[in-house]
Design a protein around this motif. Structure first.
Motif, PDB file in Angstrom:
ATOM      1  N   ASP A  73     -59.585  52.280  -3.573  1.00  0.00           N
ATOM      2  CA  ASP A  73     -59.413  51.144  -4.484  1.00  0.00           C
ATOM      3  C   ASP A  73     -58.012  50.557  -4.308  1.00  0.00           C
ATOM      4  OD1 ASP A  73     -61.935  51.614  -5.573  1.00  0.00           O
ATOM      5  OD2 ASP A  73     -61.131  53.017  -7.066  1.00  0.00           O
ATOM      6  N   GLU A  74     -57.959  49.267  -4.010  1.00  0.00           N
ATOM      7  CA  GLU A  74     -56.689  48.543  -3.929  1.00  0.00           C
ATOM      8  C   GLU A  74     -56.630  47.531  -5.077  1.00  0.00           C
ATOM      9  OE1 GLU A  74     -55.702  48.457   0.859  1.00  0.00           O
ATOM     10  OE2 GLU A  74     -56.458  46.659  -0.126  1.00  0.00           O
ATOM     11  N   GLN A  75     -55.425  47.336  -5.602  1.00  0.00           N
ATOM     12  CA  GLN A  75     -55.218  46.316  -6.622  1.00  0.00           C
ATOM     13  C   GLN A  75     -54.176  45.327  -6.117  1.00  0.00           C
ATOM     14  OE1 GLN A  75     -53.450  47.476 -10.391  1.00  0.00           O
ATOM     15  NE2 GLN A  75     -54.593  45.890 -11.485  1.00  0.00           N
ATOM     16  N   PHE A  76     -54.604  44.100  -5.874  1.00  0.00           N
ATOM     17  CA  PHE A  76     -53.685  43.049  -5.438  1.00  0.00           C
ATOM     18  C   PHE A  76     -53.096  42.375  -6.673  1.00  0.00           C
ATOM     19  CE2 PHE A  76     -56.374  43.649  -1.748  1.00  0.00           C
ATOM     20  CZ  PHE A  76     -55.448  43.619  -0.718  1.00  0.00           C
ATOM     21  N   LEU A  77     -51.765  42.230  -6.675  1.00  0.00           N
ATOM     22  CA  LEU A  77     -51.046  41.682  -7.812  1.00  0.00           C
ATOM     23  C   LEU A  77     -50.739  40.207  -7.594  1.00  0.00           C
ATOM     24  CD1 LEU A  77     -48.744  44.788  -8.354  1.00  0.00           C
ATOM     25  CD2 LEU A  77     -51.001  44.304  -9.331  1.00  0.00           C
TER      26      LEU A  77
END
Length: 242
Positions: A73-77
């Motif tokens: 899981d990646e979270q792009f800000l």
């Protein structure tokens, strides 16, 4: 900008030794001579070699019909759009390769019997996702798979399998062993669903692990991207009997 890894090898060993010491006293001056007609007991027959398990069968991985994947899981800000051209939000990333080899040895007459030689390896330099920049970062920075190209799994035990198997039946079980990534080994258990059709064994094996357990710091780029420590491994496997 990313991380991760996959998959598999095996072996048991046993060594036992013992020594006996006996004290002796001097014989008296007069000793009765040995009976010349006495016979020596015949030497013991050597132990017969162990017969191979009758139900043991060996299957070799077919790389072009198999695939090893990592899931993270990646979270792009908020800065991701400006810096990377990617909208802010959560993304489920999958990186895969077909550069997998190995073999399975199973006793299909008694699935819970001790395993034969079960080992797998994955070439991590072949992993690819939908982002070249991520793939390059994984290879040359972060996990540095270009320096640690092989992940290996050695299976040591099978649990939860039925007592016997009928061809075509789909079975589930747990395959436990040791997974080595970046020269770090950890005990791992895969949940497996598999079936046999003729000489072809098909299955899917999954597990969840932590990057940090293999010496990898989850990526965290301030204002741009964070990556979860936990990741998944999925092996879609086709193997054929030798």
């Amino acid at each position: 900008m990313y991380r991760e890894m996959n998959l598999y090898q095996l072996t048991p060993l046993v060594v036992v030794f013992a020594m006996l010491f006996a004290a002796c006293t001097p014989a008296p001056a007069s000793v009765t001579p040995a009976d010349p007609t006495a016979t020596t007991a015949p030497a013991a027959e050597p132990a017969a070699a162990a017969e191979p398990a009758s139900g043991m069968r060996t299957f070799t991985v077919v790389p072009e019909e198999s695939k090893a994947s990592y899931l993270v899981d990646e979270q792009f800000l908020e800065s991701a759009l400006e810096k990377l051209g990617i909208q802010a939000g959560d993304v489920d990333v999958v990186g895969s390769t077909q550069q997998i080899e190995g073999q399975l040895q199973l006793n299909l007459e008694e699935l819970s019997a001790p395993l034969g030689e079960n080992r797998f390896s994955v070439n991590l330099t072949g992993l690819s996702t939908d982002q070249r920049r991520r793939d390059g970062w994984i290879q040359d920075k972060g996990p540095q798979f270009s320096k640690f190209p092989s992940a290996e799994f050695t299976a040591t035990a099978i649990e939860g399998a039925p007592d016997s198997y009928q061809e075509g039946q789909e079975v589930t079980f747990t395959l436990s062993g040791d997974l080595t990534i970046r020269d770090i080994s950890q005990p791992v258990s895969f949940d497996v669903t598999a079936s046999l059709d003729g000489d072809t064994l098909d299955g899917i094996a999954t597990t969840r692990l932590l990057m940090s357990d293999f010496g990898i710091t989850p990526p965290n780029f301030a204002g741009t991207l964070t990556v979860a420590d936990e990741f998944g491994i999925e092996i879609q496997l086709t193997a054929r009997e030798k």
